[in-house]
Scaffold this motif. Structure first.
Motif, PDB file in Angstrom:
ATOM      1  N   UNK A  83       0.532  11.079  -7.786  1.00 12.74           N
ATOM      2  CA  UNK A  83      -0.223   9.729  -8.226  1.00 12.74           C
ATOM      3  C   UNK A  83       1.270   8.820  -8.230  1.00 12.74           C
ATOM      4  N   UNK A  84       1.091   7.649  -7.953  1.00 10.41           N
ATOM      5  CA  UNK A  84       2.337   6.439  -8.028  1.00 10.41           C
ATOM      6  C   UNK A  84       1.707   5.293  -8.681  1.00 10.41           C
ATOM      7  N   UNK A  85       2.783   4.684  -9.316  1.00 12.55           N
ATOM      8  CA  UNK A  85       2.635   3.278  -9.617  1.00 12.55           C
ATOM      9  C   UNK A  85       3.719   2.675  -9.582  1.00 12.55           C
ATOM     10  N   UNK A 122       3.889  10.728 -10.335  1.00 10.07           N
ATOM     11  CA  UNK A 122       3.354  11.818 -11.284  1.00 10.07           C
ATOM     12  C   UNK A 122       2.506  12.909 -10.656  1.00 10.07           C
ATOM     13  N   UNK A 123       2.430  13.782 -11.292  1.00  6.63           N
ATOM     14  CA  UNK A 123       1.504  14.942 -11.130  1.00  6.63           C
ATOM     15  C   UNK A 123       0.469  14.906 -12.146  1.00  6.63           C
ATOM     16  N   UNK A 162      -2.106   4.374 -12.979  1.00  4.30           N
ATOM     17  CA  UNK A 162      -1.626   4.744 -11.474  1.00  4.30           C
ATOM     18  C   UNK A 162      -2.622   4.344 -10.498  1.00  4.30           C
ATOM     19  N   UNK A 163      -2.180   3.513  -9.714  1.00  2.00           N
ATOM     20  CA  UNK A 163      -3.068   2.943  -8.668  1.00  2.00           C
ATOM     21  C   UNK A 163      -3.052   3.812  -7.432  1.00  2.00           C
ATOM     22  N   UNK A 164      -2.475   4.589  -6.825  1.00  3.34           N
ATOM     23  CA  UNK A 164      -2.261   5.144  -5.655  1.00  3.34           C
ATOM     24  C   UNK A 164      -2.535   6.741  -6.151  1.00  3.34           C
ATOM     25  N   UNK A 223       0.952  -1.316  -0.010  1.00  2.00           N
ATOM     26  CA  UNK A 223      -0.243  -0.151   0.164  1.00  2.00           C
ATOM     27  C   UNK A 223       0.850   1.249   0.032  1.00  2.00           C
ATOM     28  N   UNK A 224       0.444   2.147  -0.831  1.00  2.00           N
ATOM     29  CA  UNK A 224       1.320   3.557  -0.840  1.00  2.00           C
ATOM     30  C   UNK A 224       0.203   4.527  -0.546  1.00  2.00           C
TER      31      UNK A 224
END
Length: 130
Positions: A97-99, A35-36, A117-119, A1-2
């Motif tokens: 966001x992050x993946x 990412x933004x 991007x999941x988070x 989890x992030x």
């Protein structure tokens, strides 16, 4: 989890600057996509900038190239978006966001669409007045 949390948004006049911060927590990889993105009711959500952490792989949308700078401080699990020469069309809710990914090409289109991007953070509002 992030888990992600943005801060630094606000109201500014055209030509001004803002610096957004994103704090990441949880289980993180040394190399991953961060990412933004920004979203408006009129234009939907679009990619602003991305970085493959601990590398020099950075990408900017044409609309912000030369004005925005993405950076990271991995020791502190922080990512930044320095926004200069802001324009009214930059007004939006900005999301961090992050993946997880095995190569930097997966941080941006066409290999890394934003849906992958999941988070996501909760968003921070940026308003630029004329």
């Amino acid at each position: 989890v992030v888990q992600l949390m943005e801060s630094g948004g606000g109201s500014v006049q055209a030509g001004g600057s803002l610096n957004l911060s994103c704090t990441a927590s949880g289980i993180l990889a040394e190399k991953m996509c961060m990412g933004w993105f920004r979203q408006t009711p009129e234009t939907g959500r679009e990619e602003v900038a991305s970085i493959y952490t601990n590398t020099q792989a950075i990408h900017y949308a044409d609309s912000v190239k030369g004005r925005f700078t993405i950076s990271e401080d991995n020791a502190k699990n922080l990512m930044y978006l320095q926004m200069n020469d802001l324009k009214p069309e930059d007004t939006a809710t900005y999301y961090c966001a992050a993946r997880f990914a095995i190569a930097p090409r997966y941080c941006r289109a066409p290999d890394g669409p934003q849906e992958d991007y999941k988070f996501w953070g909760q968003g921070t509002q940026v308003t630029v007045s004329s």
